[in-house]
Design a protein around this motif. Structure first.
Motif, PDB file in Angstrom:
ATOM      1  N   ARG A  62      -2.981 -38.631  20.349  1.00  0.00           N
ATOM      2  CA  ARG A  62      -2.610 -37.268  20.749  1.00  0.00           C
ATOM      3  C   ARG A  62      -1.904 -36.543  19.607  1.00  0.00           C
ATOM      4  O   ARG A  62      -2.115 -35.348  19.398  1.00  0.00           O
ATOM      5  CB  ARG A  62      -1.710 -37.283  21.983  1.00  0.00           C
ATOM      6  CG  ARG A  62      -2.430 -37.584  23.250  1.00  0.00           C
ATOM      7  CD  ARG A  62      -3.281 -36.425  23.684  1.00  0.00           C
ATOM      8  NE  ARG A  62      -3.957 -36.753  24.922  1.00  0.00           N
ATOM      9  CZ  ARG A  62      -5.061 -36.186  25.314  1.00  0.00           C
ATOM     10  NH1 ARG A  62      -5.621 -35.239  24.600  1.00  0.00           N
ATOM     11  NH2 ARG A  62      -5.630 -36.532  26.448  1.00  0.00           N
ATOM     12  N   GLN A  73      -4.518 -35.389  17.167  1.00  0.00           N
ATOM     13  CA  GLN A  73      -5.229 -34.236  17.714  1.00  0.00           C
ATOM     14  C   GLN A  73      -4.358 -32.981  17.700  1.00  0.00           C
ATOM     15  O   GLN A  73      -4.826 -31.892  17.375  1.00  0.00           O
ATOM     16  CB  GLN A  73      -5.691 -34.531  19.151  1.00  0.00           C
ATOM     17  CG  GLN A  73      -6.750 -35.590  19.238  1.00  0.00           C
ATOM     18  CD  GLN A  73      -8.013 -35.181  18.520  1.00  0.00           C
ATOM     19  OE1 GLN A  73      -8.562 -34.116  18.766  1.00  0.00           O
ATOM     20  NE2 GLN A  73      -8.467 -36.022  17.621  1.00  0.00           N
ATOM     21  N   ALA A  74      -3.083 -33.140  18.044  1.00  0.00           N
ATOM     22  CA  ALA A  74      -2.166 -31.998  18.055  1.00  0.00           C
ATOM     23  C   ALA A  74      -1.988 -31.422  16.657  1.00  0.00           C
ATOM     24  O   ALA A  74      -2.014 -30.200  16.475  1.00  0.00           O
ATOM     25  CB  ALA A  74      -0.813 -32.419  18.632  1.00  0.00           C
ATOM     26  N   ARG A 102      -5.076 -29.487  15.593  1.00  0.00           N
ATOM     27  CA  ARG A 102      -5.250 -28.195  16.260  1.00  0.00           C
ATOM     28  C   ARG A 102      -4.140 -27.193  15.977  1.00  0.00           C
ATOM     29  O   ARG A 102      -4.393 -25.994  15.947  1.00  0.00           O
ATOM     30  CB  ARG A 102      -5.368 -28.406  17.757  1.00  0.00           C
ATOM     31  CG  ARG A 102      -6.613 -29.166  18.107  1.00  0.00           C
ATOM     32  CD  ARG A 102      -6.731 -29.395  19.566  1.00  0.00           C
ATOM     33  NE  ARG A 102      -7.866 -30.267  19.821  1.00  0.00           N
ATOM     34  CZ  ARG A 102      -8.485 -30.343  20.965  1.00  0.00           C
ATOM     35  NH1 ARG A 102      -8.081 -29.614  21.975  1.00  0.00           N
ATOM     36  NH2 ARG A 102      -9.499 -31.165  21.107  1.00  0.00           N
ATOM     37  N   ALA A 103      -2.911 -27.662  15.788  1.00  0.00           N
ATOM     38  CA  ALA A 103      -1.785 -26.729  15.721  1.00  0.00           C
ATOM     39  C   ALA A 103      -1.149 -26.594  14.343  1.00  0.00           C
ATOM     40  O   ALA A 103      -0.460 -25.615  14.083  1.00  0.00           O
ATOM     41  CB  ALA A 103      -0.714 -27.137  16.731  1.00  0.00           C
ATOM     42  N   GLY A 159       0.531 -22.937  19.425  1.00  0.00           N
ATOM     43  CA  GLY A 159      -0.696 -23.723  19.429  1.00  0.00           C
ATOM     44  C   GLY A 159      -0.485 -25.121  19.971  1.00  0.00           C
ATOM     45  O   GLY A 159      -1.335 -25.658  20.690  1.00  0.00           O
ATOM     46  N   GLU A 161      -0.033 -24.904  23.794  1.00  0.00           N
ATOM     47  CA  GLU A 161      -1.345 -24.690  24.412  1.00  0.00           C
ATOM     48  C   GLU A 161      -2.128 -25.998  24.495  1.00  0.00           C
ATOM     49  O   GLU A 161      -2.721 -26.310  25.519  1.00  0.00           O
ATOM     50  CB  GLU A 161      -2.160 -23.659  23.622  1.00  0.00           C
ATOM     51  CG  GLU A 161      -1.793 -22.238  23.917  1.00  0.00           C
ATOM     52  CD  GLU A 161      -2.115 -21.835  25.344  1.00  0.00           C
ATOM     53  OE1 GLU A 161      -3.215 -22.145  25.853  1.00  0.00           O
ATOM     54  OE2 GLU A 161      -1.253 -21.197  25.970  1.00  0.00           O
ATOM     55  N   TYR A 162      -2.150 -26.744  23.396  1.00  0.00           N
ATOM     56  CA  TYR A 162      -2.884 -28.011  23.377  1.00  0.00           C
ATOM     57  C   TYR A 162      -2.322 -28.989  24.407  1.00  0.00           C
ATOM     58  O   TYR A 162      -3.073 -29.563  25.195  1.00  0.00           O
ATOM     59  CB  TYR A 162      -2.843 -28.636  21.984  1.00  0.00           C
ATOM     60  CG  TYR A 162      -3.359 -30.054  21.981  1.00  0.00           C
ATOM     61  CD1 TYR A 162      -4.706 -30.324  22.178  1.00  0.00           C
ATOM     62  CD2 TYR A 162      -2.495 -31.130  21.825  1.00  0.00           C
ATOM     63  CE1 TYR A 162      -5.184 -31.626  22.218  1.00  0.00           C
ATOM     64  CE2 TYR A 162      -2.964 -32.432  21.854  1.00  0.00           C
ATOM     65  CZ  TYR A 162      -4.314 -32.672  22.054  1.00  0.00           C
ATOM     66  OH  TYR A 162      -4.777 -33.958  22.095  1.00  0.00           O
ATOM     67  N   GLN A 180      -3.048 -27.914  27.992  1.00  0.00           N
ATOM     68  CA  GLN A 180      -4.447 -28.108  28.358  1.00  0.00           C
ATOM     69  C   GLN A 180      -4.771 -29.585  28.618  1.00  0.00           C
ATOM     70  O   GLN A 180      -5.760 -29.884  29.282  1.00  0.00           O
ATOM     71  CB  GLN A 180      -5.373 -27.561  27.270  1.00  0.00           C
ATOM     72  CG  GLN A 180      -5.376 -26.053  27.226  1.00  0.00           C
ATOM     73  CD  GLN A 180      -6.173 -25.498  26.064  1.00  0.00           C
ATOM     74  OE1 GLN A 180      -6.719 -26.235  25.265  1.00  0.00           O
ATOM     75  NE2 GLN A 180      -6.227 -24.189  25.974  1.00  0.00           N
ATOM     76  N   CYS A 181      -3.946 -30.491  28.112  1.00  0.00           N
ATOM     77  CA  CYS A 181      -4.167 -31.919  28.382  1.00  0.00           C
ATOM     78  C   CYS A 181      -3.886 -32.262  29.841  1.00  0.00           C
ATOM     79  O   CYS A 181      -4.320 -33.302  30.333  1.00  0.00           O
ATOM     80  CB  CYS A 181      -3.270 -32.767  27.475  1.00  0.00           C
ATOM     81  SG  CYS A 181      -3.773 -32.742  25.753  1.00  0.00           S
TER      82      CYS A 181
END
Length: 113
Positions: free
Chosen positions: A77, A80-81, A84-85, A100, A103-104, A107-108
Motif C-alpha cells: 500500500r 502504491q500510495a 499515486r500521491a 492525493g 483520496e487514495y 478509495q481503498c
C-alpha cells in the motif's frame, strides 16, 4: 506521534447503528455493519503518524499508518500510495501532496467495524 486516545481502534467493535448496542446485538432486524472512514478521518489518521513533526510522511510513517488502519499488505500500500500521491518523487508525502494520499486511502475502502 500517534495518540491512541484521538482515534478508536479501527478493528474494535463499535456500537450498532440501529440500536446503539455493541455489535452482534440480537434485537435489530438488520445486521450491524462496518462504517466507512470519512476523508476527514483518513486525513487526521495519516497526519497523526508524522512522528518527527516535519510536515511530511516518510515510508515508515506511511507503513505504520496503513498497519493501523488494517491493511493486510502495508508495504505494498505504501508503494502504491507513493506512486499515486508523491508528485515530486522524493519518497515523502508533503502537505501539498496530502490530498492525493487521502483520496487514495479513502478509495481503498477502510472501515471501522
Amino acid at each position: 506521534m500517534h495518540r491512541s486516545a484521538d482515534f478508536p481502534r479501527l478493528n474494535a467493535r463499535m456500537n450498532c447503528s440501529n440500536c446503539g448496542k455493541k455489535s452482534k446485538c440480537k434485537g435489530c432486524v438488520s445486521k450491524c455493519f462496518p462504517v466507512p472512514l470519512t476523508k476527514e478521518q483518513v486525513k487526521r489518521i495519516l497526519e497523526s503518524f508524522d512522528s518527527n513533526g516535519d510536515g511530511r510522511l516518510s515510508k515508515q510513517e506511511l507503513k505504520d499508518a496503513f498497519y493501523y488502519i488494517g491493511s493486510q499488505f502495508p508495504r505494498w500500500r505504501v508503494a502504491q500510495a507513493l506512486h499515486r500521491a508523491d508528485g515530486d518523487h522524493d519518497g515523502y508525502i508533503s502537505q501539498g501532496e496530502m490530498y492525493g494520499l487521502v483520496e487514495y486511502v479513502w478509495q481503498c475502502g477502510y472501515t471501522i467495524s
